[in-house]
Design a protein around this motif. Structure first.
Motif, PDB file in Angstrom:
ATOM      1  N   GLN A  17      83.979 118.903  74.456  1.00 14.38           N
ATOM      2  CA  GLN A  17      82.546 118.202  73.979  1.00 14.38           C
ATOM      3  C   GLN A  17      82.790 118.694  72.020  1.00 14.38           C
ATOM      4  OE1 GLN A  17      79.543 118.694  77.341  1.00 14.38           O
ATOM      5  NE2 GLN A  17      79.586 117.049  77.217  1.00 14.38           N
ATOM      6  N   SER A  18      82.002 118.107  71.511  1.00 16.59           N
ATOM      7  CA  SER A  18      82.033 118.252  69.894  1.00 16.59           C
ATOM      8  C   SER A  18      80.726 118.653  70.428  1.00 16.59           C
ATOM      9  CB  SER A  18      81.673 116.828  69.356  1.00 16.59           C
ATOM     10  OG  SER A  18      83.457 116.139  69.451  1.00 16.59           O
ATOM     11  N   ILE A  19      80.370 119.457  69.785  1.00 22.07           N
ATOM     12  CA  ILE A  19      79.141 120.563  69.945  1.00 22.07           C
ATOM     13  C   ILE A  19      78.598 121.010  68.456  1.00 22.07           C
ATOM     14  CG2 ILE A  19      77.903 123.141  70.340  1.00 22.07           C
ATOM     15  CD1 ILE A  19      79.849 122.144  72.915  1.00 22.07           C
ATOM     16  N   GLU A  74      57.367 116.913  68.715  1.00 16.78           N
ATOM     17  CA  GLU A  74      57.623 116.946  69.858  1.00 16.78           C
ATOM     18  C   GLU A  74      57.673 118.093  70.693  1.00 16.78           C
ATOM     19  OE1 GLU A  74      57.999 112.319  70.939  1.00 16.78           O
ATOM     20  OE2 GLU A  74      55.796 111.983  71.267  1.00 16.78           O
ATOM     21  N   LYS A  75      59.017 118.098  69.684  1.00 17.47           N
ATOM     22  CA  LYS A  75      60.069 119.496  70.398  1.00 17.47           C
ATOM     23  C   LYS A  75      60.899 119.300  71.956  1.00 17.47           C
ATOM     24  CE  LYS A  75      57.148 123.778  68.190  1.00 17.47           C
ATOM     25  NZ  LYS A  75      56.090 124.834  68.822  1.00 17.47           N
ATOM     26  N   LYS A  76      61.378 117.741  71.969  1.00 17.89           N
ATOM     27  CA  LYS A  76      61.494 117.361  72.866  1.00 17.89           C
ATOM     28  C   LYS A  76      63.214 116.768  72.728  1.00 17.89           C
ATOM     29  CE  LYS A  76      57.762 115.212  74.808  1.00 17.89           C
ATOM     30  NZ  LYS A  76      57.049 113.839  75.115  1.00 17.89           N
ATOM     31  N   PRO A  77      63.886 116.544  73.520  1.00 13.42           N
ATOM     32  CA  PRO A  77      65.248 116.230  73.489  1.00 13.42           C
ATOM     33  C   PRO A  77      65.663 114.967  73.148  1.00 13.42           C
ATOM     34  CG  PRO A  77      65.147 117.224  75.542  1.00 13.42           C
ATOM     35  CD  PRO A  77      63.681 116.674  75.081  1.00 13.42           C
ATOM     36  N   PHE A  78      66.241 114.349  71.826  1.00 10.44           N
ATOM     37  CA  PHE A  78      66.859 113.568  71.933  1.00 10.44           C
ATOM     38  C   PHE A  78      67.977 112.662  71.741  1.00 10.44           C
ATOM     39  CE2 PHE A  78      68.845 110.435  68.312  1.00 10.44           C
ATOM     40  CZ  PHE A  78      67.910 109.630  67.963  1.00 10.44           C
ATOM     41  N   SER A  79      68.418 111.585  72.226  1.00 14.28           N
ATOM     42  CA  SER A  79      69.306 110.976  72.527  1.00 14.28           C
ATOM     43  C   SER A  79      69.412 109.569  71.855  1.00 14.28           C
ATOM     44  CB  SER A  79      69.703 110.371  74.332  1.00 14.28           C
ATOM     45  OG  SER A  79      70.058 111.861  74.810  1.00 14.28           O
ATOM     46  N   GLY A  80      70.699 108.971  71.245  1.00 15.51           N
ATOM     47  CA  GLY A  80      70.853 107.797  70.616  1.00 15.51           C
ATOM     48  C   GLY A  80      72.596 108.082  69.547  1.00 15.51           C
ATOM     49  N   GLU A  81      73.034 106.766  69.770  1.00  9.75           N
ATOM     50  CA  GLU A  81      73.577 106.544  68.611  1.00  9.75           C
ATOM     51  C   GLU A  81      73.772 106.795  67.763  1.00  9.75           C
ATOM     52  OE1 GLU A  81      75.347 102.341  70.778  1.00  9.75           O
ATOM     53  OE2 GLU A  81      75.856 103.489  72.348  1.00  9.75           O
ATOM     54  N   LYS A  91      84.707 104.601  58.826  1.00 13.28           N
ATOM     55  CA  LYS A  91      82.908 104.844  59.578  1.00 13.28           C
ATOM     56  C   LYS A  91      82.783 104.965  60.652  1.00 13.28           C
ATOM     57  CE  LYS A  91      80.491 102.141  56.003  1.00 13.28           C
ATOM     58  NZ  LYS A  91      79.896 100.793  55.936  1.00 13.28           N
ATOM     59  N   TYR A  92      82.662 105.701  62.238  1.00  7.56           N
ATOM     60  CA  TYR A  92      82.827 105.497  62.877  1.00  7.56           C
ATOM     61  C   TYR A  92      81.009 105.993  64.278  1.00  7.56           C
ATOM     62  CZ  TYR A  92      81.231 110.904  63.348  1.00  7.56           C
ATOM     63  OH  TYR A  92      80.253 111.913  62.586  1.00  7.56           O
ATOM     64  N   TRP A  93      81.056 105.854  65.465  1.00  4.02           N
ATOM     65  CA  TRP A  93      80.263 105.711  65.730  1.00  4.02           C
ATOM     66  C   TRP A  93      80.112 107.015  66.901  1.00  4.02           C
ATOM     67  CZ3 TRP A  93      74.716 103.220  65.396  1.00  4.02           C
ATOM     68  CH2 TRP A  93      75.334 101.931  64.879  1.00  4.02           C
ATOM     69  N   GLN A  94      78.874 107.313  66.590  1.00  8.08           N
ATOM     70  CA  GLN A  94      79.179 108.598  67.827  1.00  8.08           C
ATOM     71  C   GLN A  94      77.252 108.697  68.485  1.00  8.08           C
ATOM     72  OE1 GLN A  94      79.277 111.834  65.180  1.00  8.08           O
ATOM     73  NE2 GLN A  94      76.803 112.726  65.721  1.00  8.08           N
ATOM     74  N   GLU A  95      77.867 109.018  70.047  1.00  9.67           N
ATOM     75  CA  GLU A  95      76.611 109.658  70.598  1.00  9.67           C
ATOM     76  C   GLU A  95      75.540 110.716  71.168  1.00  9.67           C
ATOM     77  OE1 GLU A  95      75.644 109.463  75.113  1.00  9.67           O
ATOM     78  OE2 GLU A  95      76.748 107.362  74.698  1.00  9.67           O
ATOM     79  N   MET A 112      70.493 122.119  69.216  1.00 11.72           N
ATOM     80  CA  MET A 112      71.680 122.159  69.428  1.00 11.72           C
ATOM     81  C   MET A 112      72.561 120.427  69.643  1.00 11.72           C
ATOM     82  SD  MET A 112      73.869 123.727  72.990  1.00 11.72           S
ATOM     83  CE  MET A 112      74.224 125.197  72.319  1.00 11.72           C
ATOM     84  N   ALA A 113      73.610 119.709  69.489  1.00 14.06           N
ATOM     85  CA  ALA A 113      73.222 118.859  69.602  1.00 14.06           C
ATOM     86  C   ALA A 113      75.138 118.954  70.083  1.00 14.06           C
ATOM     87  CB  ALA A 113      73.884 117.878  68.028  1.00 14.06           C
ATOM     88  N   ILE A 114      75.191 117.730  71.308  1.00 11.93           N
ATOM     89  CA  ILE A 114      76.113 117.612  71.550  1.00 11.93           C
ATOM     90  C   ILE A 114      76.702 115.642  71.983  1.00 11.93           C
ATOM     91  CG2 ILE A 114      77.236 117.539  73.929  1.00 11.93           C
ATOM     92  CD1 ILE A 114      76.207 119.732  75.120  1.00 11.93           C
ATOM     93  N   ALA A 115      77.911 116.276  71.251  1.00 20.03           N
ATOM     94  CA  ALA A 115      77.734 114.253  71.066  1.00 20.03           C
ATOM     95  C   ALA A 115      79.415 113.701  71.579  1.00 20.03           C
ATOM     96  CB  ALA A 115      78.468 113.821  69.236  1.00 20.03           C
ATOM     97  N   ALA A 116      79.804 112.440  71.658  1.00 18.72           N
ATOM     98  CA  ALA A 116      81.051 111.724  71.460  1.00 18.72           C
ATOM     99  C   ALA A 116      80.855 110.768  71.080  1.00 18.72           C
ATOM    100  CB  ALA A 116      80.840 111.493  72.944  1.00 18.72           C
ATOM    101  N   GLU A 117      82.726 110.889  70.004  1.00 23.12           N
ATOM    102  CA  GLU A 117      82.804 109.520  69.763  1.00 23.12           C
ATOM    103  C   GLU A 117      82.808 107.628  70.321  1.00 23.12           C
ATOM    104  OE1 GLU A 117      86.055 107.409  66.073  1.00 23.12           O
ATOM    105  OE2 GLU A 117      85.975 109.261  67.035  1.00 23.12           O
ATOM    106  N   VAL A 118      81.972 106.808  69.928  1.00 20.30           N
ATOM    107  CA  VAL A 118      81.937 105.564  70.612  1.00 20.30           C
ATOM    108  C   VAL A 118      81.558 104.915  70.095  1.00 20.30           C
ATOM    109  CG1 VAL A 118      79.948 106.689  72.709  1.00 20.30           C
ATOM    110  CG2 VAL A 118      79.468 106.143  70.669  1.00 20.30           C
TER     111      VAL A 118
END
Length: 349
Positions: A17-19, A74-81, A91-95, A112-118
């Motif tokens: 996983q991309s970290i 808010e000090k909460k996790p974020f998820s998005g593309e 150009k590329y998209w990552q989740e 800390m970010a964990i990402a994947a190319e989508v």
């Protein structure tokens, strides 16, 4: 710093996983090999820099403001593309899933970010949306023309009863296909981040919908109640209107056949706005309840009450509500009728 980097390398450096890890002010302190492969930037290229100086900075200001509000305020996790750019300019998209790591005092130590190319997934979605949009727009005009021709034919004085019945059936089929096309176009827009937002009077909009529903269903008694002042929403108006229009039309169409009654409410609560739409028709069966928001699902009751239908109405409601961050659910029971609810959280009003 060297000791910390060595520890990180041994812990997550070999992960598939991309970290990425940054300081509280977004300065990069670590990326693993998978992140290097995804972006084309080496470990040495990135250390001490902000992601916006490298691959980032290509989303809207509103997107980044929302991201930082969630993870830093808010000090909460974020998820998005996110759409980014590799070192070679592609150009590329990552989740991305970004989590603030807090110390014992609740202060942010690092992110800390964990990402994947989508990218491939996004390209398929874009192709699907463009295909639906093109097909929808290409079909819309001919269907309108056919509708006009049918209306013109129906006014002829030389029609037999059999002719009139055939024209009526053609009209209903054309109307059903037109509704299906409109539903497809609405679905192609749902979930988009670039929709125009505006602040509008929630109460007035519901009153307009009720007027239209009453004209279409003159035998059904419609009641409307509000609780609280300042009933305004700031979002995409046409999409929001689709949600409430679908629910109110459904309530009227599936109300009791002899003494149909619909009750619509808007209440201002401490944590947002609550919309509800009740009808006194038959209850939704236990077997149908898990499928009620499913795409293309039409229950036996729906088919009995309304022969034509796309099976997309409630699916569209759920899709739009999910994309807005609203909650939608329903309650239904024998002798109790059915009530659909939409909860709009205070941070979404």
């Amino acid at each position: 710093m060297e000791e910390r980097t060595a520890l990180l390398q041994s812990a997550v450096g070999s992960s598939s996983q991309s970290i990425l890890i940054t300081s509280p002010d977004a300065k990069i302190i670590f990326i693993n090999k998978a992140w290097e492969l995804m972006t084309g930037y080496s470990f040495d290229d990135t250390i001490g820099k902000n992601p916006s100086e490298l691959w980032g900075g290509h989303m809207t200001n509103n997107f980044y403001e929302k991201l930082w509000y969630i993870i830093k305020t808010e000090k909460k996790p974020f998820s998005g593309e996110l759409e980014n750019v590799k070192k070679n300019g592609v150009k590329y998209w990552q989740e991305s899933h970004i989590t603030p790591i807090l110390d014992e005092y609740g202060e942010i130590k690092f992110f800390m970010a964990i990402a994947a190319e989508v990218t491939e997934k996004k390209q398929k979605e874009q192709f699907r949306d463009e295909f639906v949009s093109i097909i929808g727009h290409q079909l819309r005009n001919p269907l309108i023309t056919i509708s006009w021709l049918i209306e013109w034919l129906s006014k002829s004085t030389n029609l037999t009863e059999e002719d009139k019945e055939k024209i009526k059936n053609i009209y209903q089929q054309n109307k059903g296909l037109s509704s299906f096309v409109e539903d497809l176009l609405m679905l192609s827009r749902a979930g988009k981040n670039n929709l125009t937002k505006e602040k509008f009077d929630f109460k007035s909009e519901i009153q307009m919908i009720l007027g239209e529903v009453q004209n279409r269903n003159p035998k059904v008694k419609l009641n409307f109640y509000t609780e609280g002042e300042g009933l305004f929403i700031s979002t995409n108006k046409s999409m929001a209107t689709q949600v409430f229009s679908n629910l109110i039309y459904n309530a009227a169409e599936y109300a009791d056949k002899d003494k149909g009654e619909v009750e619509v409410k808007i209440a201002k609560t401490k944590d947002g706005l609550l919309f509800s739409s009740y009808n006194n028709g038959p209850e939704i069966t236990e077997g149908d309840k898990p499928k009620i928001f499913s795409k293309l699902f039409r229950s036996d009751l729906a088919k009995e009450y309304k022969k034509s239908g796309t099976g997309l109405g409630l699916f569209i409601v759920k899709t739009i509500c999910d994309s807005f961050g609203w909650n939608v659910w329903f309650e239904s029971g024998a002798g109790l009728g059915t009530t659909f609810y939409v909860k709009i959280p205070i941070n979404k009003v």
